[in-house]
Enzyme design. Sequence first.
Site, short mmCIF file in Angstrom:
data_model
loop_
_atom_site.label_atom_id
_atom_site.label_comp_id
_atom_site.label_asym_id
_atom_site.label_seq_id
_atom_site.Cartn_x
_atom_site.Cartn_y
_atom_site.Cartn_z
N THR A 62 -0.51 8.41 -2.15
CA THR A 62 0.31 7.67 -3.11
C THR A 62 1.60 8.41 -3.34
OG1 THR A 62 -1.52 6.65 -4.24
CG2 THR A 62 0.51 6.84 -5.47
N LYS A 138 0.26 -0.83 -6.64
CA LYS A 138 -0.49 0.29 -7.22
C LYS A 138 0.16 0.77 -8.52
CE LYS A 138 -1.85 4.88 -6.83
NZ LYS A 138 -3.16 5.45 -6.85
N LYS A 206 3.83 10.26 -14.52
CA LYS A 206 4.76 10.07 -13.40
C LYS A 206 4.75 8.60 -12.95
CE LYS A 206 3.48 10.45 -9.39
NZ LYS A 206 2.66 10.89 -8.25
#
Lengths: 254, 254, 254, 254
Positions: A62, A138, A206
Amino acid sequence: MMTREFAKAGAFRGNNPADVVQSCDITFTCVSDSVAVRDVVFGNQGVLQGISKGKCYVEMSTVDEETVQDVADAVMARGGTFLEAPVCGSRVPALEGMLTILTSGDRKLYDDCFSCFEAMGRKSFYLGNEVGTATRMKLIHNMILGTVMASLAEGMALAEKVGLDQEDLHEVLCLGALNCPTINHKSQAIMNQRFDTHFPLQHQQKDLRLVLSMGDSVEQPLYLAAASNELYKKARRLGMSESDISAVYKATVS
Amino acid sequence: MMTREFAKAGAFRGNNPADVVQSCDITFTCVSDSVAVRDVVFGNQGVLQGISKGKCYVEMSTVDEETVQDVADAVMARGGTFLEAPVCGSRVPALEGMLTILTSGDRKLYDDCFSCFEAMGRKSFYLGNEVGTATRMKLIHNMILGTVMASLAEGMALAEKVGLDQEDLHEVLCLGALNCPTINHKSQAIMNQRFDTHFPLQHQQKDLRLVLSMGDSVEQPLYLAAASNELYKKARRLGMSESDISAVYKATVS
Amino acid sequence: MMTREFAKAGAFRGNNPADVVQSCDITFTCVSDSVAVRDVVFGNQGVLQGISKGKCYVEMSTVDEETVQDVADAVMARGGTFLEAPVCGSRVPALEGMLTILTSGDRKLYDDCFSCFEAMGRKSFYLGNEVGTATRMKLIHNMILGTVMASLAEGMALAEKVGLDQEDLHEVLCLGALNCPTINHKSQAIMNQRFDTHFPLQHQQKDLRLVLSMGDSVEQPLYLAAASNELYKKARRLGMSESDISAVYKATVS
Amino acid sequence: MMTREFAKAGAFRGNNPADVVQSCDITFTCVSDSVAVRDVVFGNQGVLQGISKGKCYVEMSTVDEETVQDVADAVMARGGTFLEAPVCGSRVPALEGMLTILTSGDRKLYDDCFSCFEAMGRKSFYLGNEVGTATRMKLIHNMILGTVMASLAEGMALAEKVGLDQEDLHEVLCLGALNCPTINHKSQAIMNQRFDTHFPLQHQQKDLRLVLSMGDSVEQPLYLAAASNELYKKARRLGMSESDISAVYKATVS
């Protein structure tokens, strides 16, 4: 160690990423973050040096949309085929084969990988041929996750303040329409003040930052995600960066 | 009509609340809001006029803490016994006997009602003898519900803006750790732009207002609940007061 | 003591509010809050008992809209004339005769009081004959004040975190388009960590709560005021209720 | 055209940035954004090609911290001396010589430029030798500006909703402790629905984004700035990007 066991079982063990890519039709990578991805792909003896026409590369790490685009461009410029395939789910679903795999990029490569994805996770999605699409999905998933977590933390904090038993709130939530693994496990984590890391709080923050920036680029206001982001920042300030996302509770009671 | 059928089955049909209370050991009430509760209890031929020593009264309506306290005080002043028992869950769980019943007040009365609660809902909780406790629990539950709903709306709005299919997001959510009836049904409602009322948006916003006021009284900051409350206000402004809470989506895309 | 000096100068000193009202054409009241207002007006030997046809009553206390309406109704029911006249400005402007007086209610009474208002403050406004109008204006003024204060606190906190001198930020602000007494004095208060009370933080938070409730009633979302309100709640939790509003800084650095 | 007039008055007119730098001891640049700065500095015949030992370069454009650092590094690597000097204030203060100049970098260069800065603006600050310091100060100033503006917009919107005259609110604000050019001019802009651009809304939103990212890097929660940022995004969505920041009002009433 791990690779040694795979080797015993008959697997080929490459000396470096380029070596692996050269000896395989399809290479899957899953490392921790963008820096690690850039190192594996662009580094000395990296993935890129093994890519040639016909080679297939699947990035399961990711990372931010820019990194995934850079990797895709570089792979394709050398004649390779690219698929991004980030994964939804943390430690426990991974161990239980219950991950959801989100993909975008080359359709044929997705089809070729389909059986592998079935083995790794519970379900895979092909979301389109535009690189970055799976990463966007995502991030939105994690935006909702982070806000649900932060709202639960506010509820647990308020419950305690007004003299309710947090365990009762946990039970009430688990009997109702909000009953899901996140609500169930994270309310227990708060109740027991045990913030063992499943998904590190700093990664959650984040992701919120990245999704707010995405909202920025398409002019979509995200009031709740923005407020959540500030709460996670506060939790980081309290030293909870490497704890589980449930430690955002600390930000609501400090 | 409904009462006629109960009567056919052998039930006694009182002419007014006082009449019912006089002829029963335990009376249960469940009406729509604080105004209706005050009418039934304090009105002419109301509940209060039937209360005498030994009578038991169970208030299942969801009202504000002040109203429930007023009713409790009045019932007890006349020698009656009081239990508040608001309910978590909307239309569908009610039809399926899956409601959660939250109670506080007289413990013995709770025990006496236990089998009735079992018949009406899935599970009942006795949260303590202090009147208002059950109402506070219900409000905190609904605070989390409202914020989860609003966060889902932000996610669905962002998905569409960045070119993702809302149905894909719905599926990804339902496969992951956030899978619960609320996330499942409300994401479908948004996807299909069908905001049939299960829980009216204006009631959700009222509950957020009450819970923020509760947070105020105990000095508990609630950044997410406060931001959610503003989003629901916005949705009311757009004419969605009587639609389902999922219509908060309108506030994120207007 | 104070009244003794006025008496020396020739003023009439009544024994109670009713006594004062009976001996004057126009009575001005300015006390601390709604409870005090209700006491002075509705209490034994209170204002109301002195009101008769032709008597004029000016309420200068800052109270909620409901209280001001109750007082107005009671005064007018006895044949009196009513004007509400809350005041904008705290300790220093009061001492310097720089208050702004906001009024609504009876127009003729405003005209009759005009010269008095000139003596008490810098400027008076007649905002209309509907009781409550002046209170609404004052609350909106204080909503902006509270948010400006909280934003300044965030800026000062961030300045320190990134290694800037708070005094430099204070100077930069005072040289630019944001230069006003609030920005000037409150940034100094923060810089010197001196939160001597000009306007008590708990009153600011109460005003934010009232204005959010007003926004609620007209379906006006107020995202910034809502976030500010939560910050002031946090400051109250840190024990700053009776400090100056500038102590909201504590909520941004804890 | 402009340069022609300067030339007539005796100024030297270079053919490109390198040319200018080579013929001057100190060069000042002020262009619109980071892209323009990078073009002027790193481009063909750009500033960098004129820099040699002893040359002084003052960057007055407002850019992000990364760009200013890149320029500083490049100038110093060639033996040059660097000072950043972004400016606070928009169109009107610029015309009136009322700008505030914020500087950081080489102290001696600041001293040498002092008289020039006096001529250009009202006051200059030397904030330290670390490059980026002046940029950080400017961003914090603009964060407060943006939040004050957005709060004023909420107040004006609420005033109208509750039946007050926006002009009265404007006057009340201008008589009180919040009286400053921003509050004064921007409330008039809203009142008159005239959003002529002094400071473009999209630049304000960009500054909020940058300051939130700065808060992120030092773990400073900024609830109000975050909520403001979302409001400005909303205004951008409504097509107000190039209007004045006062057009954030549109986001509060739509």
